[in-house]
Structure formats: C-alpha cells, structure tokens
Design a protein around this motif. Structure first.
Motif, PDB file in Angstrom:
ATOM      1  N   GLN A 179      35.958  37.113  38.818  1.00 29.76           N
ATOM      2  CA  GLN A 179      36.745  36.853  37.616  1.00 29.76           C
ATOM      3  C   GLN A 179      36.222  37.628  36.406  1.00 29.76           C
ATOM      4  O   GLN A 179      36.995  38.005  35.519  1.00 29.76           O
ATOM      5  CB  GLN A 179      36.759  35.360  37.310  1.00 29.76           C
ATOM      6  CG  GLN A 179      37.514  34.533  38.335  1.00 29.76           C
ATOM      7  CD  GLN A 179      37.721  33.113  37.897  1.00 29.76           C
ATOM      8  OE1 GLN A 179      37.777  32.814  36.707  1.00 29.76           O
ATOM      9  NE2 GLN A 179      37.819  32.201  38.851  1.00 29.76           N
ATOM     10  N   ASP A 222      46.089  30.830  43.106  1.00 33.32           N
ATOM     11  CA  ASP A 222      46.286  31.848  44.136  1.00 33.32           C
ATOM     12  C   ASP A 222      45.630  33.180  43.780  1.00 33.32           C
ATOM     13  O   ASP A 222      45.357  33.989  44.674  1.00 33.32           O
ATOM     14  CB  ASP A 222      47.778  32.077  44.383  1.00 33.32           C
ATOM     15  CG  ASP A 222      48.454  30.882  45.035  1.00 33.32           C
ATOM     16  OD1 ASP A 222      47.750  30.067  45.660  1.00 33.32           O
ATOM     17  OD2 ASP A 222      49.691  30.770  44.907  1.00 33.32           O
ATOM     18  N   ASP A 223      45.413  33.431  42.470  1.00 33.26           N
ATOM     19  CA  ASP A 223      44.834  34.714  42.078  1.00 33.26           C
ATOM     20  C   ASP A 223      43.314  34.682  41.978  1.00 33.26           C
ATOM     21  O   ASP A 223      42.707  35.589  41.433  1.00 33.26           O
ATOM     22  CB  ASP A 223      45.449  35.205  40.759  1.00 33.26           C
ATOM     23  CG  ASP A 223      45.213  34.248  39.592  1.00 33.26           C
ATOM     24  OD1 ASP A 223      44.683  33.135  39.818  1.00 33.26           O
ATOM     25  OD2 ASP A 223      45.566  34.609  38.446  1.00 33.26           O
ATOM     26  N   TRP A 224      42.703  33.629  42.524  1.00 30.46           N
ATOM     27  CA  TRP A 224      41.242  33.558  42.595  1.00 30.46           C
ATOM     28  C   TRP A 224      40.762  34.194  43.896  1.00 30.46           C
ATOM     29  O   TRP A 224      41.524  34.368  44.858  1.00 30.46           O
ATOM     30  CB  TRP A 224      40.778  32.104  42.517  1.00 30.46           C
ATOM     31  CG  TRP A 224      40.791  31.530  41.126  1.00 30.46           C
ATOM     32  CD1 TRP A 224      41.624  31.873  40.097  1.00 30.46           C
ATOM     33  CD2 TRP A 224      39.935  30.516  40.625  1.00 30.46           C
ATOM     34  NE1 TRP A 224      41.341  31.133  38.989  1.00 30.46           N
ATOM     35  CE2 TRP A 224      40.302  30.290  39.277  1.00 30.46           C
ATOM     36  CE3 TRP A 224      38.895  29.773  41.174  1.00 30.46           C
ATOM     37  CZ2 TRP A 224      39.665  29.358  38.471  1.00 30.46           C
ATOM     38  CZ3 TRP A 224      38.263  28.838  40.384  1.00 30.46           C
ATOM     39  CH2 TRP A 224      38.638  28.632  39.048  1.00 30.46           C
ATOM     40  N   ASN A 228      41.307  33.762  49.009  1.00 32.59           N
ATOM     41  CA  ASN A 228      41.635  35.042  49.649  1.00 32.59           C
ATOM     42  C   ASN A 228      40.400  35.767  50.182  1.00 32.59           C
ATOM     43  O   ASN A 228      40.484  36.951  50.508  1.00 32.59           O
ATOM     44  CB  ASN A 228      42.333  35.952  48.630  1.00 32.59           C
ATOM     45  CG  ASN A 228      43.562  35.325  48.017  1.00 32.59           C
ATOM     46  OD1 ASN A 228      44.618  35.313  48.621  1.00 32.59           O
ATOM     47  ND2 ASN A 228      43.432  34.773  46.806  1.00 32.59           N
ATOM     48  N   CYS A 235      43.567  42.496  46.866  1.00 33.97           N
ATOM     49  CA  CYS A 235      42.939  41.823  45.726  1.00 33.97           C
ATOM     50  C   CYS A 235      44.005  40.982  45.023  1.00 33.97           C
ATOM     51  O   CYS A 235      45.064  41.495  44.645  1.00 33.97           O
ATOM     52  CB  CYS A 235      42.349  42.845  44.760  1.00 33.97           C
ATOM     53  SG  CYS A 235      41.652  42.082  43.268  1.00 33.97           S
ATOM     54  N   PRO A 236      43.750  39.692  44.818  1.00 35.17           N
ATOM     55  CA  PRO A 236      44.760  38.829  44.208  1.00 35.17           C
ATOM     56  C   PRO A 236      44.874  38.987  42.696  1.00 35.17           C
ATOM     57  O   PRO A 236      45.777  38.406  42.081  1.00 35.17           O
ATOM     58  CB  PRO A 236      44.274  37.422  44.570  1.00 35.17           C
ATOM     59  CG  PRO A 236      42.789  37.560  44.688  1.00 35.17           C
ATOM     60  CD  PRO A 236      42.564  38.926  45.264  1.00 35.17           C
ATOM     61  N   ARG A 237      44.003  39.761  42.097  1.00 35.03           N
ATOM     62  CA  ARG A 237      44.067  39.964  40.655  1.00 35.03           C
ATOM     63  C   ARG A 237      45.307  40.779  40.300  1.00 35.03           C
ATOM     64  O   ARG A 237      45.537  41.861  40.855  1.00 35.03           O
ATOM     65  CB  ARG A 237      42.812  40.670  40.171  1.00 35.03           C
ATOM     66  CG  ARG A 237      42.725  40.854  38.661  1.00 35.03           C
ATOM     67  CD  ARG A 237      41.314  41.231  38.289  1.00 35.03           C
ATOM     68  NE  ARG A 237      41.183  41.534  36.869  1.00 35.03           N
ATOM     69  CZ  ARG A 237      40.045  41.406  36.198  1.00 35.03           C
ATOM     70  NH1 ARG A 237      38.962  40.967  36.815  1.00 35.03           N
ATOM     71  NH2 ARG A 237      39.985  41.711  34.924  1.00 35.03           N
ATOM     72  N   THR A 238      46.106  40.280  39.386  1.00 33.72           N
ATOM     73  CA  THR A 238      47.362  40.923  39.018  1.00 33.72           C
ATOM     74  C   THR A 238      47.144  42.359  38.554  1.00 33.72           C
ATOM     75  O   THR A 238      46.318  42.622  37.678  1.00 33.72           O
ATOM     76  CB  THR A 238      48.055  40.121  37.905  1.00 33.72           C
ATOM     77  OG1 THR A 238      48.269  38.783  38.351  1.00 33.72           O
ATOM     78  CG2 THR A 238      49.391  40.753  37.549  1.00 33.72           C
TER      79      THR A 238
END
Length: 262
Positions: A179, A222-224, A228, A235-238
């Motif tokens: 993060q 979901d974006d952590w 995943n 990579c779930p990071r937007t």
C-alpha cells in the motif's frame, strides 16, 4: 503465522465467551512433547479462579485477572484457541484445555507445536522480560519513524522485528509495503521524513482494518494485496498494470508488485 489481527480476533473471542466462569480444571492434551506448556503445579493454580480480563500485545494473548495468575498464549504457526461446549467433541490436536464449571471448555489447538501456553504473574512484567517492542497499534509515531528511519535492515525485516514493533509478521508487512509503494528490500535509512510518516499511517490503517474484520480476509478490499497474494496475479492497485511476484527478503518470502513498489 497468526499476526496482530488474528490475535486480536482471538482476544475478542475469549472476552465474549470465556470470562467470569469458574475454572474447574486445567489439563494437558495428548502428544505434548516438544511444546512449551504449564506444569502440574502451575495448572493447579488456575483451579477455582475466574478470568475477568483479556489483553493482547503484539502476537501475545493474555487471559487473567487483576490478582493473577494470567495465561499467556502465543499461537505460533498454526495454534488457535477454540471455545466449545460439552458434549461437543474436543478439537483435534488439543495440547491444553480449560474446563469451566458447566459445559464451557477452552481448547488450545496446535498441530505444529510451535506455539506455547505459559502461566505468568503479570502481563507487563512478561512483556518486559521478553523484550517485546511497543504494540504496532500503540507505538508512538516518533518512536516508529526514528527506528525505521535509522535502520540499515530491509524495511520488511524492520517491520517484523518484534523487539522493536510487536505484532507485524510476513503477511502484514507485505500488505503495508504494497500500500505504501515501497520495495520490501529497500532500507529504512533511505526513506525521507514524508515517506516515514506515510508508512506509519498506512501501517495503522491497514492493521486497524484487519482488526475491524476480525481477521476474516474475505472482507478486505479487493484492491489490497492479501486477497490477491499469489505469483502471476494482476496487481490489484488501480492503474498499475503490473503482476505480483515474490522473492526472498531477509530470509522471508515477500510478495510484492515490482512495477509500483520500486
């Protein structure tokens, strides 16, 4: 290994289900060689007592009362505290049990024998004797940034140093660094003050979220990283576009995204 959120979830379970009940017996389970458990005299001290308080410091759970004694539990790699009611069957791999008056029981299930149960007089004295650092959710910002910023170790290793910051392990160090956008192999001494402050804030926010969901990681965003955390996953990071991978950092496996964590 269970980390701060799992241990806090366990503490809450004990608080809800095991307080203000008289202990009828404290007993050892089967196949208990090579695991640190109380002796007969210590077990006898618990009989007739009631637990009125719970505490947690880092990865250590405490169950006791102001006058003592206290039980301290470290879950190790696979330990878990399981309240249940007779005549329900006892969990397999139970190494320690407390029998409360009535039907309530508490089992310490520990298949890999890497946890422990100890009887102590006072949690604060135990924390001091074990040379544990401040709890990760209670550590002062200045203490945190001075330690990380002055460390020549990798940031991942520094975050996991239980003698300086208690409660963060392999999983949550990866999440915090994911993060923050930091390479897990980078050095704390290379970070500027703004980045150190951001790292502190994200550590507190991430661990607090883990506590809020009581370590049910299906309830994390979901974006952590944690939902995943697998080689080759996008990579779930937007907007990142990278793929997750892993490597050895300080003797531990670190999952990260080499695109935005660089």
């Amino acid at each position: 290994m269970p980390e701060l959120p799992e241990n806090e979830a366990q503490r809450l379970t004990l608080e809800r289900e095991c307080l203000h009940r008289t202990v009828e017996a404290a007993e050892l389970g089967d196949n208990i060689a090579h695991i640190d458990l109380p002796g007969d005299n210590e077990l006898g001290r618990l009989k007739g007592r009631q637990f009125t308080e719970t505490r947690r410091h880092g990865k250590n759970i405490f169950l006791g009362s102001k006058s003592g004694p206290w039980i301290t539990v470290h879950l190790g790699m696979s330990g878990w505290l399981i309240p249940y009611d007779a005549p329900e069957p006892e969990p397999d791999h139970t190494k320690f049990r407390i029998v409360f008056e009535g039907d309530r029981r508490l089992a310490f299930r520990c298949p890999r024998k890497l946890g422990h149960v100890k009887i102590v007089e006072d949690p604060d004295e135990y924390i001091l004797a074990q040379k544990l650092g401040p709890d990760a959710l209670a550590i002062d910002r200045g203490v945190f940034t001075n330690f990380i910023g002055g460390s020549k170790a990798t940031i991942k290793s520094a975050l996991m140093d239980q003698n300086r910051i208690a409660g963060i392990g392999n999983l949550w160090s990866d999440e915090i660094l994911f993060q923050t956008g930091l390479d897990p192999a980078s050095r704390g001494s290379d970070l500027d003050d703004e980045t150190l402050d951001t790292l502190f804030d994200i550590m507190r926010e991430a661990l607090s979220k883990g506590v809020d969901v009581e370590a049910d990681y299906s309830r994390l965003p979901d974006d952590w990283l944690i939902p995943n955390r697998k080689d080759g996953e996008p990579c779930p990071r937007t907007g990142c576009g990278g793929s997750l991978t892993h490597r050895n950092v300080g003797g531990r496996t670190a999952y990260y995204c080499p695109v935005h964590q660089s």
